[in-house]
Design an enzyme around this catalytic site. Sequence first.
Site, PDB file in Angstrom:
ATOM      1  CB  CYS A  12      36.470  37.215  35.316  1.00  0.00           C
ATOM      2  SG  CYS A  12      36.810  37.723  37.029  1.00  0.00           S
TER       3      CYS A  12
ATOM      4  CD  GLU B 204      35.810  43.237  31.948  1.00  0.00           C
ATOM      5  OE1 GLU B 204      36.831  43.660  31.344  1.00  0.00           O
ATOM      6  OE2 GLU B 204      35.651  42.047  32.263  1.00  0.00           O
TER       7      GLU B 204
END
Length: 233
Positions: A2, A106
């Site tokens: 992340c 992402e």
Amino acid sequence: MCGRFAQSIAPTDLARAFGTRNAVPNFAPTWNLPPSQSAPVVRHNPKSGERHLDLLRWGLIPHFERDPAHARMLNNARAETVAKLPSFRGAFAARRCIVPAEAFYEWKRDGKLKQPFAIARADGAPLAFGGLWESWTDPANGDITRSFAIVTTDANATMAPIHDRMPLVLEAADWAVWLGEQEGDPKALLRPAADTVLRTWPVSTDVNSVWNNGAELLQPMHDEASEGGPNSA
């Protein structure tokens, strides 16, 4: 992993959603928060027994680091090793926290190209990432830096087409155990979110640059109904 997330939820709304009781810190909304920046974090105060909302820097500095010029900043902690590695095991045992977010980003690789996606909860509630925090004292001047890392797990079925990892997403029923407010095994929470918890949609490559930081970054690239955008299930 992340590496970027959005957090534009108002401070008072976050405090209400997570039941914090300290003076609400003031922080600006961000739609493209990178490591090294400060973000609101929910922690359990063992003295008062209350939850606090505080600003900590993203990028955990292990307590044993000595050289501030070369201090490592660890943005993520893998669920598989978080209870074992020296950098994280103390924090996992005693300093777990929750990192609220509106969404995270992402990138899906397609040949040489990378398409960014935004990911949020399907029910519209704030995301609650499982995190760890640490307090590091600069040996040169005694200054204290409080920092955090986000725990990551294997991807669930929703995330797998985009990336093989995802942040640890906690459900509200698990917050008390994760924060250490009630007895329970935090290791049992180190699992991917259920497949129906998240929704994903492609967004502009403008998010690639941390200099871009506006609400438009969360807008879907194409038709929301066909791309699974913010208003679709």
